[in-house]
Design a protein around this motif. Structure first.
Motif, mmCIF file in Angstrom:
data_model
loop_
_atom_site.group_PDB
_atom_site.id
_atom_site.type_symbol
_atom_site.label_atom_id
_atom_site.label_comp_id
_atom_site.label_asym_id
_atom_site.label_seq_id
_atom_site.Cartn_x
_atom_site.Cartn_y
_atom_site.Cartn_z
ATOM 1 N N TYR A 1 0.832 -1.204 0.000
ATOM 2 C CA TYR A 1 0.000 0.000 0.000
ATOM 3 C C TYR A 1 0.867 1.255 0.000
ATOM 4 C CZ TYR A 1 -2.916 3.766 1.729
ATOM 5 O OH TYR A 1 -3.530 4.988 1.877
ATOM 6 N N SER B 1 3.969 1.544 -0.921
ATOM 7 C CA SER B 1 4.715 1.629 -2.177
ATOM 8 C C SER B 1 3.856 2.221 -3.282
ATOM 9 C CB SER B 1 5.214 0.241 -2.583
ATOM 10 O OG SER B 1 5.939 0.311 -3.785
ATOM 11 N N LYS B 2 2.631 1.748 -3.398
ATOM 12 C CA LYS B 2 1.714 2.259 -4.419
ATOM 13 C C LYS B 2 1.392 3.731 -4.172
ATOM 14 C CE LYS B 2 -0.424 -2.152 -5.576
ATOM 15 N NZ LYS B 2 0.035 -2.224 -6.944
ATOM 16 N N ARG B 3 1.207 4.093 -2.911
ATOM 17 C CA ARG B 3 0.914 5.478 -2.573
ATOM 18 C C ARG B 3 2.072 6.400 -2.936
ATOM 19 N NH1 ARG B 3 2.439 8.834 0.975
ATOM 20 N NH2 ARG B 3 3.575 7.327 2.240
ATOM 21 N N ASN C 1 0.818 3.098 -8.743
ATOM 22 C CA ASN C 1 0.005 1.883 -8.616
ATOM 23 C C ASN C 1 0.668 0.609 -9.110
ATOM 24 O OD1 ASN C 1 -2.207 2.869 -7.276
ATOM 25 N ND2 ASN C 1 -3.262 3.485 -9.146
ATOM 26 N N GLU C 2 1.600 0.715 -10.022
ATOM 27 C CA GLU C 2 2.227 -0.492 -10.560
ATOM 28 C C GLU C 2 3.409 -0.974 -9.714
ATOM 29 O OE1 GLU C 2 4.576 2.921 -11.836
ATOM 30 O OE2 GLU C 2 2.436 2.590 -11.845
ATOM 31 N N LYS C 3 3.747 -0.258 -8.669
ATOM 32 C CA LYS C 3 4.924 -0.585 -7.864
ATOM 33 C C LYS C 3 4.608 -1.611 -6.780
ATOM 34 C CE LYS C 3 7.579 2.141 -10.112
ATOM 35 N NZ LYS C 3 8.647 1.631 -10.955
ATOM 36 N N THR C 4 5.657 -2.274 -6.327
ATOM 37 C CA THR C 4 5.531 -3.334 -5.321
ATOM 38 C C THR C 4 6.329 -2.957 -4.065
ATOM 39 O OG1 THR C 4 7.494 -4.507 -6.082
ATOM 40 C CG2 THR C 4 5.385 -5.066 -7.163
#
Length: 122
Positions: free
Chosen positions: A12, A14-16, A20-23
């Motif tokens: 969460y 990481s995406k923030r 959105n495509e990140k982990t």
């Protein structure tokens, strides 16, 4: 612990922070590359996880605490860092007994545990 110390919580964040495509892996990479906010997120994660582990160790007094899951298995360097933090936080009388280890069965540990439960019931 699930809300602040899980892989899902790191995903969460990481995406923030990164998109959105990140982990969670991308978050750790950003932190290692000295991205200030990523470093802060990882540091908070380590602080909260250390505190949670310390609480459990002080209540349960286990011989060993085995850590698994994707975050730990993909970042085994965290074991030493968490051990050092927990040793600073636990009761002084327990410091020499803190043993955190990485799960040797990897991501399949849950499957092995389930198989052992089924085997015991037979």
């Amino acid at each position: 612990m699930e809300e602040v110390c899980s892989g899902t919580a790191l995903l969460y964040e990481s995406k923030r922070l990164l998109g959105n495509e990140k982990t969670a892996k991308d978050l750790f990479i950003a932190a290692r590359n000295h991205h200030p906010e990523a470093e802060g997120i990882v540091e908070r994660w380590i602080t909260h996880f250390s505190a949670g582990l310390t609480s459990m160790i002080q209540v349960l007094d286990p011989e060993i605490f085995v850590l698994g899951g994707a975050v730990m298995l993909r970042n085994p360097w965290l074991i030493k860092l968490l051990t050092d933090r927990v040793e600073m936080l636990v009761y002084e009388s327990m410091r020499s007994n803190v043993k955190l280890k990485l799960a040797s069965l990897g991501e399949d540990a849950g499957l092995y545990g389930a198989a052992m439960l089924v085997k015991r019931r037979d």
